[in-house]
Scaffold this motif. Structure first.
Motif, mmCIF file in Angstrom:
data_model
loop_
_atom_site.group_PDB
_atom_site.id
_atom_site.type_symbol
_atom_site.label_atom_id
_atom_site.label_comp_id
_atom_site.label_asym_id
_atom_site.label_seq_id
_atom_site.Cartn_x
_atom_site.Cartn_y
_atom_site.Cartn_z
ATOM 1 N N ALA A 1 0.810 -1.021 0.002
ATOM 2 C CA ALA A 1 0.020 -0.187 -0.081
ATOM 3 C C ALA A 1 0.831 1.200 0.081
ATOM 4 N N VAL A 2 0.595 2.211 -0.707
ATOM 5 C CA VAL A 2 1.487 3.316 -0.553
ATOM 6 C C VAL A 2 0.460 4.667 -0.468
ATOM 7 N N THR B 1 8.847 12.214 1.452
ATOM 8 C CA THR B 1 8.792 10.824 1.518
ATOM 9 C C THR B 1 7.890 10.043 1.150
ATOM 10 N N ARG B 2 7.807 9.094 0.199
ATOM 11 C CA ARG B 2 6.880 8.332 0.060
ATOM 12 C C ARG B 2 6.838 6.972 1.162
ATOM 13 N N ILE B 3 5.710 6.943 1.548
ATOM 14 C CA ILE B 3 5.559 5.714 2.804
ATOM 15 C C ILE B 3 4.852 4.694 1.781
ATOM 16 N N ALA C 1 13.565 9.027 0.034
ATOM 17 C CA ALA C 1 12.642 8.885 -0.999
ATOM 18 C C ALA C 1 11.558 7.984 -0.581
ATOM 19 N N GLU C 2 11.686 6.775 0.041
ATOM 20 C CA GLU C 2 10.862 5.914 0.456
ATOM 21 C C GLU C 2 10.966 5.320 1.965
ATOM 22 N N ALA C 3 10.190 5.551 2.716
ATOM 23 C CA ALA C 3 9.845 4.751 3.864
ATOM 24 C C ALA C 3 8.862 3.678 3.895
ATOM 25 N N THR D 1 16.239 4.772 0.480
ATOM 26 C CA THR D 1 15.242 3.852 0.784
ATOM 27 C C THR D 1 15.510 3.463 2.453
ATOM 28 N N VAL D 2 14.391 3.359 3.078
ATOM 29 C CA VAL D 2 14.573 2.799 4.502
ATOM 30 C C VAL D 2 13.464 1.973 5.048
#
Ligand code: AR6
Length: 182
Positions: A3-4, A12-14, A159-161, A125-126
């Protein structure tokens, strides 16, 4: 499952995935550690098993240098990721859930501090586990609200969590909260 959360002003994109955090191909994985930083059960055990002795060696060095009395609850620090696909492990110590004390600021601090460390490393990315929701006993839905609100509001350069939820119950709890943020 995935899911985004997309929000225009968010840097940050989750994302949410169901799976094992040690398998994630990201720059950094966050470990739900304890103050001693010498391993344990749950996520911590899995990260040390798959990451191998280099992770523990780095943890020992940090204990001998910066954290003689242990890594305080709510703080975060990075080590190598050893044999994990990630480049770094960011160790953070979640609070133990207690009915009689509100420790939510410390849980929020784990996410904020981990993102700060990730930004300092230049990680893009994390991957996060649901910190404190296992052995430390935090109710899933409340933990999901704190985790998602903190990461969404952190203004990190990452950028992404990616939240990596171990089972369907955890995934659904996070998805329910994420849907409410959209
Ligand atoms: N990948 C993703 N999530 C996982 C994994 C995995 N491989 N394994 C467990 N989970 P916990 P805490 C989920 O107990 O509550 C350790 O002994 C799990 O289902 O790992 O912060 C440390 O050394 C739960 O939802 O961390 C500390 O002493 C979530 O990850 C203490 O446990 C967190 O569970 C920290 O307890």
């Amino acid at each position: 499952r995935c899911a985004v959360l997309r929000r225009g002003r968010l840097v940050t994109r989750i994302t949410l995935v169901q799976g094992d955090i040690t398998e994630q191909r990201v720059d950094a994985v966050v470990n739900a550690a304890n103050s001693a930083m010498l391993g344990g059960g749950g996520v911590d055990g899995a990260i040390h098993r798959r990451g191998g002795p280099e992770v523990l060696d780095d943890c020992r060095r940090l204990r001998a240098s910066r954290y003689g009395r242990g890594l305080p609850t709510g703080q975060a620090v990075a080590t190598t990721a050893g044999r994990l696909p990630a480049r770094w492990v960011i160790h953070t110590v979640g609070p133990v859930h207690r009915a009689e004390v509100d420790n939510s600021a410390l849980l929020a601090s784990c996410y904020r501090e981990s993102l700060r460390v990730a930004d300092d490393l230049g990680a893009r990315t994390v991957a996060f586990p649901a910190v404190s929701t296992g052995i430390y006993g935090w109710p899933l839905e409340d933990a999901a609200r704190i985790a998602l609100a903190t990461v969404a509001g952190a203004g990190a350069a990452v950028a992404e969590a990616r939240f990596v939820l171990f089972d369907g119950t955890a995934f659904e709890a996070f998805q329910g909260v994420l849907d409410g943020l959209e």
